[in-house]
Design an enzyme around this catalytic site. Structure first.
Site, PDB file in Angstrom:
ATOM      1  CE  LYS A 205      27.733  64.470  48.583  1.00 14.33           C
ATOM      2  NZ  LYS A 205      28.550  65.280  48.072  1.00 14.33           N
ATOM      3  NE  ARG A 241      23.732  70.194  48.128  1.00  9.86           N
ATOM      4  CZ  ARG A 241      23.201  68.875  47.986  1.00  9.86           C
ATOM      5  NH1 ARG A 241      23.901  68.018  48.602  1.00  9.86           N
ATOM      6  NH2 ARG A 241      22.278  68.702  47.225  1.00  9.86           N
TER       7      ARG A 241
HETATM    8  N1  PMM Z   1      26.446  66.969  46.378  1.00 12.26           N
HETATM    9  C1  PMM Z   1      25.068  66.351  45.744  1.00 12.26           C
HETATM   10  C2  PMM Z   1      24.334  67.220  44.995  1.00 12.26           C
HETATM   11  N2  PMM Z   1      24.613  68.413  44.822  1.00 12.26           N
HETATM   12  N3  PMM Z   1      25.794  70.348  45.351  1.00 12.26           N
HETATM   13  C3  PMM Z   1      27.125  70.942  45.903  1.00 12.26           C
HETATM   14  N4  PMM Z   1      27.199  72.258  45.882  1.00 12.26           N
HETATM   15  N5  PMM Z   1      28.004  70.131  46.888  1.00 12.26           N
HETATM   16  C4  PMM Z   1      27.763  68.777  47.013  1.00 12.26           C
HETATM   17  O1  PMM Z   1      28.374  68.130  47.688  1.00 12.26           O
HETATM   18  C5  PMM Z   1      26.555  68.154  46.370  1.00 12.26           C
HETATM   19  C6  PMM Z   1      25.644  69.249  45.568  1.00 12.26           C
HETATM   20  C7  PMM Z   1      24.613  64.922  46.010  1.00 12.26           C
HETATM   21  O2  PMM Z   1      23.961  64.682  47.075  1.00 12.26           O
HETATM   22  P1  PMM Z   1      22.482  64.598  47.191  1.00 12.26           P
HETATM   23  O3  PMM Z   1      22.121  63.532  46.276  1.00 12.26           O
HETATM   24  O4  PMM Z   1      22.225  64.148  48.766  1.00 12.26           O
HETATM   25  O5  PMM Z   1      21.885  66.006  46.902  1.00 12.26           O
END
Ligand code: PMM
Length: 266
Positions: A205, A241
């Site tokens: 991020k 995640r």
């Molecule tokens: N971050 C993203 C998308 N979905 N869901 C949860 N539960 N927690 C997060 O920190 C989160 C998420 C954005 O990141 P990406 O674009 O790499 O999926």
């Protein structure tokens, strides 16, 4: 939790796994690398991202979930704010609902979550993706995020979601400055003490780029991603995640062995 984004525009891997075959291969590679859980998403939530119609989102994620199910029986969550997408995904074999709106996007989100009877990840977000990074402000960010998430957890329980199916997630980068993200990470133990399992996602991020110079591109943020995952795990996060599963599993395994050695040496 390994991330499988089936989107043309996610911030770190947009477009790389946009067709179902590529997404399936990516998901199975993450399992091979040590993922215990896969999170499949068809709508980018990066700041300023364009919304996706329900039909387009379904067309992206359902073939991927169905294909993963044919090859792997482990847990797969659907990353969506839309109850209809969550329901169809669970019917196709998904075993969890990851909602960045903490079941507040739609009037029937809570009701659908209760009916689905699968684990739900309630993530904190201040505002909505198109504008959430426009000068977000808090008093005590950690206290505010905790209070908001606990209110959402209570709402979910009141609607019929079983308490043991509820996870909390501080929502790193969702309506937060780097200072807010740092406070939430450094004091994650306060959220972990709230009585629900915690999911933490800071992989690749923007905060990592803000803390390194010159600001690295998303795929050059592994060091920072590992540092943040270790900090979260050390404070009690039950799951992280991540994009870089193999490297994260290795870092967590070494940390766990060190913790064990420190205890047995006493
Ligand atoms: N971050 C993203 C998308 N979905 N869901 C949860 N539960 N927690 C997060 O920190 C989160 C998420 C954005 O990141 P990406 O674009 O790499 O999926």
């Amino acid at each position: 939790m390994g991330i499988v984004n089936v989107t043309p525009d996610s911030f770190s891997d947009g477009g790389q796994h946009a067709d179902a075959d590529a997404a399936l291969r990516h998901g199975l590679a993450l399992v091979e690398a040590g993922a215990d859980w896969l999170d499949v998403g068809g709508e980018s939530t990066r700041p300023g991202a364009a919304p996706v119609s329900e039909d387009d989102e379904l067309a992206r994620v359902l073939p991927v979930i169905t294909a993963i199910r044919r090859h792997w029986s482990g847990p797969v969550s659907i990353d969506t704010m839309k109850p209809r997408v969550a329901r169809a995904a669970v019917e196709a074999g998904a075993s969890g609902w990851n909602d960045v709106s903490a079941l507040s996007h739609s009037h029937d989100s809570l009701e659908v979550a209760a009916a689905l009877k699968v684990p739900v990840f309630l993530m904190h977000m201040k505002g909505a993706p198109p504008t959430m990074q426009d000068a977000p402000a808090y008093g005590d960010v950690v206290a505010e995020v905790r209070t908001t998430l606990l209110a959402r957890a209570r709402a979910a329980e009141a609607a019929g979601v079983v308490r043991s199916d509820i996870w909390l997630d501080p929502g790193i980068g969702f309506g937060k400055t780097t200072a807010h993200n740092l406070a939430l990470t450094a004091r994650l133990s306060e959220l972990c003490a709230a009585g629900y399992p915690v999911l933490f996602g800071a992989s690749r991020k923007r905060m990592i780029a803000d803390l390194d110079a010159p600001a690295p591109a998303p795929d050059a943020r592994l060091g920072g991603s590992l540092a943040l995952a270790l900090a979260a795990a050390a404070q009690g996060a039950a799951m992280v995640r991540v994009h870089d599963v193999r490297e994260t599993v290795q870092a967590l395994s070494v940390q766990a062995a060190l913790d064990g050695a420190a205890v047995s040496a006493r």
